[in-house]
Design an enzyme around this catalytic site. Structure first.
Site, short mmCIF file in Angstrom:
data_model
loop_
_atom_site.label_atom_id
_atom_site.label_comp_id
_atom_site.label_asym_id
_atom_site.label_seq_id
_atom_site.Cartn_x
_atom_site.Cartn_y
_atom_site.Cartn_z
N GLU A 194 30.84 -8.54 -3.26
CA GLU A 194 29.56 -7.82 -3.35
C GLU A 194 28.59 -8.34 -2.28
O GLU A 194 27.46 -8.72 -2.58
CB GLU A 194 28.97 -7.90 -4.75
CG GLU A 194 29.87 -7.27 -5.79
CD GLU A 194 29.23 -7.03 -7.15
OE1 GLU A 194 28.09 -7.47 -7.39
OE2 GLU A 194 29.90 -6.41 -8.00
N GLU A 328 36.73 -5.04 -9.86
CA GLU A 328 35.85 -5.32 -11.00
C GLU A 328 35.54 -4.00 -11.67
O GLU A 328 34.97 -3.09 -11.04
CB GLU A 328 34.54 -5.99 -10.56
CG GLU A 328 34.68 -7.45 -10.25
CD GLU A 328 33.35 -8.15 -10.00
OE1 GLU A 328 32.34 -7.80 -10.64
OE2 GLU A 328 33.33 -9.06 -9.15
O1 AHR Z 1 31.59 -9.72 -13.54
C1 AHR Z 1 30.29 -10.20 -13.48
C2 AHR Z 1 29.65 -10.00 -12.12
O2 AHR Z 1 29.52 -8.64 -11.85
C3 AHR Z 1 30.40 -10.53 -10.93
O3 AHR Z 1 30.19 -11.88 -10.71
C4 AHR Z 1 29.82 -9.74 -9.81
O4 AHR Z 1 30.71 -9.58 -8.74
C5 AHR Z 1 29.44 -8.41 -10.46
O5 AHR Z 1 28.18 -8.02 -10.13
#
Ligand code: AHR
Length: 524
Positions: A194, A328
């Site tokens: 991110e 994610e």
């Molecule tokens: O999964 C929790 C967080 O969500 C992670 O650290 C991040 O990459 C995302 O914003």
């Protein structure tokens, strides 16, 4: 009188509800047109140094009274082995862009703070060797995210040399002195996380410049990974559908199209949570049909998101060499009352199991481009597979979906056609039934069927043109309520049960209970 009539009507409806005739669905499976491989990496996991994801969830230390092997919980290892975890993404997440690997090796560990997640102390007792030991114990592969935000290419390239070198370099000798003479395998490498947000608030162009440098210098030296089994480099990709995200995908993919020998990527990451509003406010347990329908409607946006970014990728990479890796995803709800809000603790209900099935089916339908996905997160955080409380452990409804889907790992997609019908609740209108089919590695035809409707059953007639289908058997997962959960007191409230059907009069009909996920293998 009016009130009386309303009450009578409600009673009649309540009595009639369970007897609602099952919805009839005809489903055709076309074995003659096999599609893409459903990569086992679609079933990847994510373990960040966040809350109790690592400490207590995986790591208890070798002097713990909780049964462990070299500090890693035995109960968790047994449970994860059973779902054939293909890879585990580690150490983050946002944590990765502040992680310094040297804090996590050797006898003296660097004790730090974890400012992203509750500001707690990070003891670094779980570092490179402990992670690799864990990966080995569960029979999985390492997806390591390097620190591109606050670290340097030098630091990251040293880490890779430390982990993978086979020749007697200073870093190789240090690894051996720390207990591991053989080089480790790093299957996947994340180039930042991110980077448009917690990973450093970079513009796409700034990220691209930095990513190329990391791609160039962060090398894998493991001899077993030079020719085949090469490490796949995953660049940071989009986090949504708005223009800032399409611009990001455009920038990285356009550069990829023109890339020279000196840098390369094999994947573009995408993050997408089912959250509806920010900060996360939906309850993870103790909700009714309104929130059930709204969350499931929202999770289906994953399909459009994949299509949008795939279309950009197709422009610059028509051969689909770069995978879209949804590393994610999952439901993100309000923290459980009484928990540390920085620990992202939530319950995991039947709704999450259905959500998992719907998303995996979306990934499978895009398997030619989507070749990796990592649910957030594996243990005790967000849509977890496993929850622990000291010596206690429970398996969540989502865990069981992953277990039921094991035959789909590295299977071959087979197209299905059916009229999904619709499930309407208030303003929300969703397909009532979802389905996905594949030929497993051992040649079996596997079919997944989800009945989203929480009140009406579905009778699905399976047709495989040209094949005399004899029977189908497997497992089905449902529970009393849409928000049913497993707890430490009642860990088996949501567990799969066997399901089977035999063809009669040339027809094979599977009865799907309301709000259920079913996986069967078909005998021909
Ligand atoms: O999964 C929790 C967080 O969500 C992670 O650290 C991040 O990459 C995302 O914003």
């Amino acid at each position: 009188m009016r009130a009386f009539l309303v009450v009578v009507t409600l009673i009649v409806l309540a009595i009639a509800a369970p007897r609602m005739a099952a919805q009839k669905v005809e489903l055709s499976i076309d074995e003659s047109k096999p599609g893409a491989k459903i990569d086992r990496n679609l079933f990847g996991q994510f373990a960040e140094h966040l809350g109790h994801g690592i400490y207590d969830g995986i790591w208890v230390g070798s002097d713990s009274t909780i049964p462990n092997t070299r500090g890693i919980r035995n109960d968790v290892v047994v449970a994860l082995k059973a779902i054939h975890v293909p890879n585990v993404r580690w150490p983050g997440g946002c944590f990765a862009d502040e992680y310094h690997w040297r804090d996590g090796i050797g006898p003296e560990r660097g004790v730090r703070l974890n400012p992203n997640w509750g500001g707690v102390i990070e003891p670094n007792t779980f570092g490179t060797h402990e992670f690799m030991d864990f990966i080995d114990q569960i029979g999985s592969e390492a997806y390591v995210s390097v620190n591109l935000g606050s670290g340097s290419p030098h630091e990251a390239s040293d880490w890779l040399e430390y982990m993978t070198a086979a020749q007697a370099t200073t870093l190789e000798k240090e690894r051996a002195a720390n207990g591991h003479a053989a080089p480790y395998k790093v299957a996947l490498l994340g180039l930042g996380n991110e980077s448009w947000d917690c990973g450093g608030n970079m513009t796409p162009d700034y990220y691209l410049d930095r990513m190329k440098v990391f791609s160039r210098f962060v090398r894998n030296y493991n001899p077993a990974q030079i020719e085949k089994d090469q490490m796949l480099k995953i660049a940071v990709g989009p986090g949504g559908s708005e223009q800032r995200w399409t611009d990001w995908t455009e920038t990285v993919m356009k550069a990829y199209q023109q890339h020279t020998w000196s840098w390369d990527i094999n994947g573009l990451s995408m993050h997408s949570y089912t959250v509806v509003k920010w900060p996360p406010a939906f309850k993870s347990v103790g909700f009714g049909e309104d929130e059930y329908a709204q969350i499931l409607k929202s999770t289906l946006d994953m399909d459009e998101l994949i299509k949008k970014h795939s279309a950009i990728m197709d422009k610059y990479d028509p051969q689909k060499k770069v995978a879209l890796v949804v590393d994610e995803w999952g439901g993100w709800y309000a923290p459980l009352p009484g928990s540390n809000p920085g620990f992202l603790v939530q319950q995991n209900s039947l709704r999450d199991a259905i959500m998992a099935a719907l998303n995996i089916n979306i990934f499978a339908r895009h398997a030619d481009r989507v070749r990796g996905a990592n649910l957030a997160q594996m243990i005790n955080v967000l849509q977890a597979m496993i929850m622990t409380d000291h010596e206690k452990m429970l398996l969540t409804p989502t865990y069981y979906v992953y277990k039921m889907y094991v035959p789909f790992q590295d299977s071959t997609f087979v197209p299905v056609t059916f009229d999904a019908g619709s499930y309407k609740h208030g303003e929300f209108n969703l397909p009532r039934v979802d389905a996905m089919a594949a030929k497993s590695k051992d040649g079996k035809l596997c079919v997944e069927l989800t009945n989203v409707d929480p009140r009406q059953a579905a009778d699905v007639q399976l047709n495989v043109p040209g094949i005399n289908v004899k029977s189908a058997s497997g497992e089905t997962l449902t529970a009393a309520q849409v928000d049913s959960v497993n707890t430490f007191e009642a860990p088996n409230a949501v567990v799969p049960k066997p399901i089977s059907a035999k063809a009669q009069g040339g027809k094979l009909i599977l009865h799907l209970e309301p709000k259920s996920v079913t996986v069967v293998s078909v005998e021909q």
